[in-house]
Design a protein around this motif. Structure first.
Motif, mmCIF file in Angstrom:
data_model
loop_
_atom_site.group_PDB
_atom_site.id
_atom_site.type_symbol
_atom_site.label_atom_id
_atom_site.label_comp_id
_atom_site.label_asym_id
_atom_site.label_seq_id
_atom_site.Cartn_x
_atom_site.Cartn_y
_atom_site.Cartn_z
ATOM 1 N N GLY A 193 75.412 38.627 23.399
ATOM 2 C CA GLY A 193 76.665 38.846 24.106
ATOM 3 C C GLY A 193 77.337 40.151 23.712
ATOM 4 N N THR A 199 71.986 44.089 26.754
ATOM 5 C CA THR A 199 71.300 44.060 28.045
ATOM 6 C C THR A 199 72.118 44.776 29.111
ATOM 7 O OG1 THR A 199 70.160 42.014 27.494
ATOM 8 C CG2 THR A 199 70.370 42.539 29.820
ATOM 9 N N SER A 200 73.439 44.578 29.059
ATOM 10 C CA SER A 200 74.294 45.278 30.024
ATOM 11 C C SER A 200 74.118 46.782 29.874
ATOM 12 C CB SER A 200 75.755 44.915 29.804
ATOM 13 O OG SER A 200 75.941 43.527 29.974
HETATM 14 N N1 LIG Z 1 76.277 40.211 35.811
HETATM 15 C C1 LIG Z 1 77.228 39.802 34.976
HETATM 16 N N2 LIG Z 1 78.331 39.179 35.438
HETATM 17 C C2 LIG Z 1 79.314 38.770 34.586
HETATM 18 N N3 LIG Z 1 79.278 38.941 33.265
HETATM 19 C C3 LIG Z 1 78.219 39.544 32.715
HETATM 20 C C4 LIG Z 1 77.130 40.003 33.544
HETATM 21 N N4 LIG Z 1 76.198 40.583 32.740
HETATM 22 C C5 LIG Z 1 76.675 40.464 31.484
HETATM 23 N N5 LIG Z 1 77.869 39.845 31.466
HETATM 24 C C6 LIG Z 1 78.698 39.584 30.269
HETATM 25 O O1 LIG Z 1 78.684 40.723 29.458
HETATM 26 C C7 LIG Z 1 78.613 40.371 28.096
HETATM 27 C C8 LIG Z 1 77.409 41.026 27.456
HETATM 28 O O2 LIG Z 1 76.232 40.366 27.865
HETATM 29 P P1 LIG Z 1 74.783 40.966 27.611
HETATM 30 O O3 LIG Z 1 74.779 42.383 27.998
HETATM 31 O O4 LIG Z 1 73.799 40.094 28.287
HETATM 32 O O5 LIG Z 1 74.662 40.813 26.029
HETATM 33 P P2 LIG Z 1 73.385 40.866 25.096
HETATM 34 O O6 LIG Z 1 72.219 41.381 25.860
HETATM 35 O O7 LIG Z 1 73.799 41.779 23.985
HETATM 36 O O8 LIG Z 1 73.161 39.493 24.592
HETATM 37 C C9 LIG Z 1 78.592 38.857 28.039
HETATM 38 O O9 LIG Z 1 79.895 38.399 27.798
HETATM 39 C C10 LIG Z 1 78.115 38.475 29.418
HETATM 40 O O10 LIG Z 1 78.625 37.214 29.768
#
Ligand SMILES: Nc1ncnc2c1ncn2[C@@H]1O[C@H](COP(=O)(O)OP(=O)(O)O)[C@@H](O)[C@H]1O
Ligand SMILES: [Mg+2]
Lengths: 275, 291, 325
Positions: free
Chosen positions: A39, A43-44
């Motif tokens: 979180g 990935t974002s």
């Molecule tokens: N498409 C999306 N819509 C809404 N929230 C998102 C989306 N993608 C990521 N998030 C939010 O952004 C935050 C970072 O997520 P993410 O990038 O998946 O983290 P990681 O890969 O470090 O575990 C989280 O709170 C996640 O819920």
């Protein structure tokens, strides 16, 4: 000069800042790792760096090209390739065809030449097939040369995504948790594979929770927490950064250089707990 | 407001209420299963046609109508049991083909059981128009609007207050989670077909006195209901109702002021225009998929 | 070389050519030829539609619209305005391609059921226009169409049309197989499975969807034009929603993502109503039941399901031999 430069990058989802005011540079030829609890926005960030998400703010520059706001295929055409944490394998195709799709940018042909299968086209297709097979062997998938993608085990699919990304002939390759879900032997083989990628001249961005892997291969490490940069620097430094240790452990631990392995392990445990 | 405008508005609301009922049927099934039931229109037909024949054998409305609704609901349950359930894990296209096949089957069956003629149904309470603001409204239209309103209220009570309703709602939000907390999602799917069929049948019975009914009324009404559900945003109850009303009103207005020849096309033009700007309808879930 | 012949491409094309060449041995009268021509025309539409639905994964519930535009375009230009049929066909095809190109862009941004709705709506609108603008189209009564002629040669009679449509069907299959095996075809199949997966290797998904949408519209339009000249008459029934559904059903019945499946689907489901015609009243019911039954018992469609069965038999055979040896 740096290969990739990110300035003030941010991405909001409703009220959540998945990535916030992030700036960093990736020098060419290195393994640049991004760590942080689940979180944290890793990935974002990769999605932003491949155009899958449009940034809410900030800029992304690959060498002299400003790619901010461009669609994913534009990023690919500038030489950025990636794998996915949630596999995006083409399950309706064979393993080999998956890799052949990776060659798309270099094989692309006119509609007429495709419809009429001109001899040139047929030749190019054979070459593409051979090159894809070569890449599959390169990542250790020789056993699956004639498999359908939907008949392959998870570990093999993760390599298949690497082969597909390699087929695009990238300058920069982003790997999103390549070791997750692999057994220890498979994970060990990744060290070697990542090493060979850099030998090929590919710059690697590695998002990973497996600290053994991260500490073993990284030149630089970026630590993310709640979408923000917690620390960044040469692997050595970050490993000993009290802020990082504190953030992961919740309490200060005196940093002595002999810790290395131990801290790496503790960090890994802490990360696991964050899941 | 000119009397003519009021007249179109009233007519539009009546038609729109029917679309809304059909659209609600689409939404309920979609929520439970992510299936678009292209046989939804046939429930409308069955409701109307069954009432016609039950009345013809001498039953009073008070008996004929509940029986017709029950018939449609049974058909809905059977459809789920014998056509949808066996193909539960199939792709969207496959499920679309199955429900389209079911709609052809039911229409073919209706043609055999009944006939190919148009049938009129007596209005529930007389046919003397009531004057409102220079326009008139048929008592049957008042029935349509009243019953639709009652159903909307009843449904929001059902989904908001009862355990079964909440279970159905939970299933639509997250099937796996619902299953984990012990909801029988297969039962939810099964019941959603019965409920949708009953709603469709009610729509069919209400509209039959105004437009007549026949074995193939379900085709257009089904498509319009689908259009209304999409317009509102698939799976949204309030979206279905508003989508239906908007569609009915705009359709009637444009038929009145622009061209009656293109009345049926209007609905689809609106749909295309709306989807162009709002790719998931007015109240549909937004946001891209995650990777 | 032999392996080459046994490949689905070459082997399949040869087999299809053989069927087309030998079929006249069992076609006893012109009624049989008539059904065969209809099968061929539907198969051409389905091959195009399968590229869109089966390979690229984009549903269309409005392709009868493109078929109808082809038919009416040719009919109006050739019969009302006296254009040479070939010129009418080419102009119509171009116009339909252009229309598909223009409407395809916004429509193909939609996904799943929303895309189904939009294509359905497009088809219904085309149907309404055709059945309402009776000054041009003859309205619900339809319009008669002059025979197809090129120079002094007039195409008339089921037998001649049989060979023409047979040849065109082979060409259509050949084109589709070529496309699918090309980088473009792989891109289409890839975006079907994962759009972001395709985009991050450099594929512009929107452009590819649009391209295959236009191609499938062109296939439908050409078949529509030819069908109009062949039967000498078009009615709006060919443009109706139900015809769109029939076309999709043929594709799914034969097997999604199988070019030969599209041909088989068209053959079976075009012939079936002819067989059922004797039980006219039961036709719709039986057709519906067949649709449901196939989807439940052969969810992948006839050709892929049979191919799978065949393959598993063969590998079982091979195992047996290996065990004996
Ligand atoms: N498409 C999306 N819509 C809404 N929230 C998102 C989306 N993608 C990521 N998030 C939010 O952004 C935050 C970072 O997520 P993410 O990038 O998946 O983290 P990681 O890969 O470090 O575990 C989280 O709170 C996640 O819920
Ligand atoms: Mg992640």
């Amino acid at each position: 000069m740096s290969l990739l430069r990110v300035e003030g990058l941010g991405k909001k989802f409703g009220g959540v800042n998945a990535v916030e005011d992030l700036s960093f540079e990736i020098p060419p030829g290195e393994v640049y790792s991004i760590i942080g609890p689940n979180g944290a926005g890793k990935t974002s960030l990769l999605n932003l760096l491949t155009g899958v998400y449009k940034p809410s703010s900030g800029r992304i520059m690959l060498q002299e090209h400003d790619l901010t706001g461009h669609p994913p295929y534009a990023y690919a055409r500038q030489g950025i390739a990636r794998t996915f944490q949630n596999l995006q394998v083409f399950f309706n195709m064979s393993a080999l065809e998956n890799v052949m799709v990776g060659r798309y940018m270099h094989e692309r042909c006119g509609l007429m030449s495709a419809l009429l299968r001109l001899p040139r086209q047929a030749r190019a297709d054979r070459a593409c097939r051979e090159e894809a097979a070569e890449l599959m062997r390169y990542v250790g998938l020789q056993a699956y040369l004639s498999s359908a993608a939907d008949a392959m085990p998870y570990g093999a699919l993760k390599r298949l995504e690497i082969a597909r990304a390699l087929a695009t002939r990238p300058k920069l390759m982003l790997l999103d948790e390549p070791a997750a879900g692999l057994n220890p032997t498979e994970a060990l083989e990744l060290d070697d594979l990542i090493g060979r990628l850099t030998e090929r001249g590919v710059t690697v961005v590695l998002v990973e929770h497996n600290m053994r892997l991260v500490m073993g291969v990284s030149d630089h490490i970026l630590v993310l927490d709640y979408g923000r940069k917690l620390a960044e620097g040469p692997a050595q430094e970050v490993r000993n950064n009290p802020k990082v240790i504190e953030a992961y452990l919740g309490s200060a631990v005196s940093s002595e250089t002999s810790y290395r392995e131990e801290i790496a392990q503790v960090v890994a445990v802490a990360v696991e707990m964050h899941r | 407001m000119s009397p003519q405008f009021v007249q179109y508005l009233l007519t539009g609301l009546t038609v729109g209420a029917i679309y809304a009922l059909v659209a609600l049927g689409f939404s309920i099934i979609f929520n439970a299963s992510h299936v678009i039931n292209f046989a939804q229109g046939e429930f409308v037909m069955i409701g109307g046609m069954a009432t016609v024949s039950l009345v013809a054998v001498g039953l009073p409305y008070l008996l004929a109508i509940p029986l017709a609704i029950a018939t449609a609901a049974l058909v809905g349950l059977a459809l789920e049991k014998f056509a949808v359930e066996p193909a539960r894990d199939a792709s969207v296209v496959t499920l679309i083909i199955i429900t389209i096949g079911a709609s052809m089957f039911l229409r073919g069956l209706a043609m055999l059981v009944w006939d190919k003629n148009l049938h009129a149904l007596k209005p529930i309470t007389g046919d003397k128009p009531i004057a409102i603001a220079g326009a008139t409204i048929l008592p049957q239209s008042v029935w349509v609007l009243g019953v639709t309103l009652a159903i909307v209220v009843a449904l929001s009570w059902f989904f908001g207050r009862t355990l079964l309703g909440k279970a159905m709602l939970a299933t639509s939000h997250n099937r796996l989670a619902a299953q984990l907390v012990g909801i029988n999602v297969r039962m939810v799917l099964f019941l959603s077909f019965g409920l949708s069929a009953a709603l469709g049948a009610i729509a069919g019975i209400l509209i039959a006195p105004i437009t007549t009914t026949s074995y193939d009324v379900g085709v257009m009404l089904g498509l319009k209901g689908f259009a209304a559900a999409i317009l509102g945003g698939l799976g949204s109850g309030i979206g279905a109702v508003i989508g239906g009303l908007v569609l009915g009103i705009v359709e009637t207005m444009s038929a009145g002021y622009l061209s009656s020849a293109y009345k049926d096309a209007i609905a689809f033009v609106i749909i295309l225009v709306v989807l162009f700007f709002l790719p998931s309808g007015l109240f549909g879930k937004r946001g891209g998929e995650r990777v | 070389m032999l392996a080459h012949l046994a490949s689905p491409r070459t082997g399949g094309l040869l087999a299809l050519a053989a069927v087309i060449a030998l079929l006249p041995l069992v076609l006893r009268n012109s009624y049989f030829y008539d059904v065969a021509v209809l099968v061929g025309l539907n198969a051409i539409v389905c091959i195009g539609l399968n590229l869109l639905i089966g390979y690229a994964g984009q549903i269309s519930l409005g392709h009868a619209g493109f078929f109808g535009l082809g038919a009416y375009g040719s009919a109006i230009l050739a019969s009302r305005y006296g254009w040479p049929p070939l010129a009418a066909l080419l102009a119509t095809t171009f116009a339909v391609a252009l229309l598909a190109f223009i409407v395809g862009r916004p429509i193909l941004r939609l996904r799943g059921h929303y895309l189904a709705m939009a294509t359905l709506g497009l088809g219904v609108i085309i149907f309404m226009v055709i059945s309402t603008e009776d000054k041009f189209t003859g309205g619900p009564d339809g319009i008669s169409v002059v025979p197809f002629r090129i120079g002094g040669f007039v195409l008339q009679g089921e037998r001649i049309w049989y060979w023409v449509v047979g040849a065109l069907l082979l060409v259509a299959v050949w084109l589709a197989l070529n496309l699918i095996e090309s980088p473009t075809g792989r891109a289409l199949r890839a975006l079907h499975s994962s759009e972001v997966g395709a985009e991050v290797v450099g594929i512009n998904a929107a452009e590819h969807k649009l391209m295959v949408f236009v191609i499938s519209a062109v296939f439908a339009s050409v078949a529509g034009s030819l069908g109009a000249h062949y039967s000498g008459f078009v009615t709006p029934a060919k443009v109706a929603f139900l015809h769109s559904i029939e076309l999709v059903t043929m594709v799914v019945f034969g097997g999604l993502a199988s070019t030969f499946g599209a041909v088989v689907g068209a053959a079976v489901l075009t012939t079936l109503p002819q067989l059922l015609a004797t039980f006219e009243d039961y036709e719709m019911m039986v057709f519906g039941a067949v649709m449901i039954g196939t989807m439940i018992f052969l969810p992948r469609g006839v050709v892929p399901s049979l191919a799978r069965l065949f393959r598993s038999h063969r590998s079982a055979d091979a195992d047996n031999k290996a065990n004996k040896a």
